[in-house]
Design an enzyme around this catalytic site. Structure first.
Site, PDB file in Angstrom:
ATOM      1  N   SER A 140       0.853  -1.213   0.000  1.00 12.86           N
ATOM      2  CA  SER A 140       0.000   0.000   0.000  1.00 12.86           C
ATOM      3  C   SER A 140       0.875   1.244   0.000  1.00 12.86           C
ATOM      4  O   SER A 140       1.993   1.228   0.533  1.00 12.86           O
ATOM      5  CB  SER A 140      -0.878  -0.002   1.254  1.00 12.86           C
ATOM      6  OG  SER A 140      -1.526   1.244   1.390  1.00 12.86           O
ATOM      7  N   TYR A 154      -1.906  -0.376  10.217  1.00 14.82           N
ATOM      8  CA  TYR A 154      -2.014  -0.868   8.830  1.00 14.82           C
ATOM      9  C   TYR A 154      -0.763  -0.488   8.034  1.00 14.82           C
ATOM     10  O   TYR A 154      -0.164  -1.318   7.338  1.00 14.82           O
ATOM     11  CB  TYR A 154      -3.274  -0.268   8.206  1.00 14.82           C
ATOM     12  CG  TYR A 154      -3.475  -0.541   6.736  1.00 14.82           C
ATOM     13  CD1 TYR A 154      -3.992  -1.760   6.302  1.00 14.82           C
ATOM     14  CD2 TYR A 154      -3.157   0.421   5.773  1.00 14.82           C
ATOM     15  CE1 TYR A 154      -4.189  -2.005   4.948  1.00 14.82           C
ATOM     16  CE2 TYR A 154      -3.348   0.185   4.427  1.00 14.82           C
ATOM     17  CZ  TYR A 154      -3.866  -1.032   4.021  1.00 14.82           C
ATOM     18  OH  TYR A 154      -4.055  -1.268   2.672  1.00 14.82           O
TER      19      TYR A 154
END
Ligand code: NAP
Length: 245
Positions: A140, A154
């Site tokens: 990501s 995350y």
């Protein structure tokens, strides 16, 4: 070569788009899912209707014995696994760093990093020593931004995934097995609703140089290219798919 791929979290979002594109390119696809059997089965039906080969398989890829079962089932259905997409991932509600509890932190690390470790290790242990194969990890843009005030847990998991990609790519390069990564930015999937803000991509679009969020198909195109022989000289690399961010 018979191309057999496992797409973890292949029933929805980026994983679903990737499963369908891989099937269209001639891969036999295992569409892995955690809980949403209906979505995974819909992907399989769509692939079969277009003449492709696929089956769905429930496995929690953060669990070692489930991962072994996933590879056993895929081998039984299609033969040895030649390609792997580590796509499964979770994200929880936006909060500051000090609000994140240990249970959540561990869950994010297990779902996003341990899963990648377990599936990659199983893939390598089973791969034919003379065959070339390829892994793509779905990281990501958060690994670069750190996702402050939203999901540092995350972002941390995706940073760990990037280190895994780099280290594993260097270990496997002499064998001709390539390991690469995509780092999507804001992509239109269900994941943002899980993070507590379904319209997050729209809200942030003005801050994206290309002025819009990305689609799962745009990410799938990069994954499929990295996985393929067209990317035969690419390993340990990261493609940022974040509209210029
Ligand atoms: P999504 O639509 O929420 O899909 C996530 C998928 O992961 C689902 O299919 C889910 O299975 C599966 N999954 C989660 N935990 C699992 C586990 N333990 N075992 C097996 N499968 C599991 O999300 P997405 O946006 O497509 O995300 C796919 C990947 O892209 C993730 O790694 C995410 O971090 C990354 N990413 C997304 C964005 C974005 O903006 N959307 C941006 C950057 C990176 P079920 O269907 O059974 O629930």
């Amino acid at each position: 070569m018979n191309k057999v791929v496992i797409v973890t979290g292949g029933g929805r979002g980026i994983g679903a788009a990737t499963s369908k594109l891989l099937a269209a390119k001639g891969y036999q696809v295992c569409v892995n899912y955690l809980a949403n059997a209906q979505a995974a089965e819909a992907v399989v039906c769509e692939i079969r209707e277009l003449g492709g080969s696929a089956f769905s398989f429930q496995a929690d890829v953060s669990n070692e014995s489930d991962v072994i079962s996933l590879f056993d089932a895929t081998e039984k259905a299609f033969g040895p696994v030649t390609h792997l997409v580590n796509n499964a991932g979770v994200l929880f509600s936006q909060m500051t760093f000090s609000e994140i509890d240990l249970e959540r932190f561990n869950k994010v690390m297990m779902s996003n990093v341990t899963s990648c470790f377990l599936c990659s290790r199983e893939f390598i242990r089973r791969i034919d020593p003379i065959a070339t194969g390829s892994i793509v990890n779905v990281s990501s843009a958060a690994s670069r931004s750190g996702a402050p005030f939203e999901y540092v847990d995350y972002a941390t998991s995706k940073g760990a995934m990037d280190s895994l990609t780099k280290g594993l790519s260097l270990e496997l390069a002499p064998k001709g097995v390539r390991v690469n990564s995509v780092r999507p930015g804001f992509i239109y999937t269900d994941m943002h609703a899980d993070g507590g803000e379904p319209n997050r991509v729209e809200r942030l679009s003005p801050q994206i140089p290309l002025q819009r969020g990305g689609t799962p198909d745009e990410v799938a195109n990069a994954i499929v290219w990295l996985l393929s022989d067209e990317a035969s000289y690419v390993t340990g690399s990261f493609i940022d798919l974040a509209g210029g961010r």
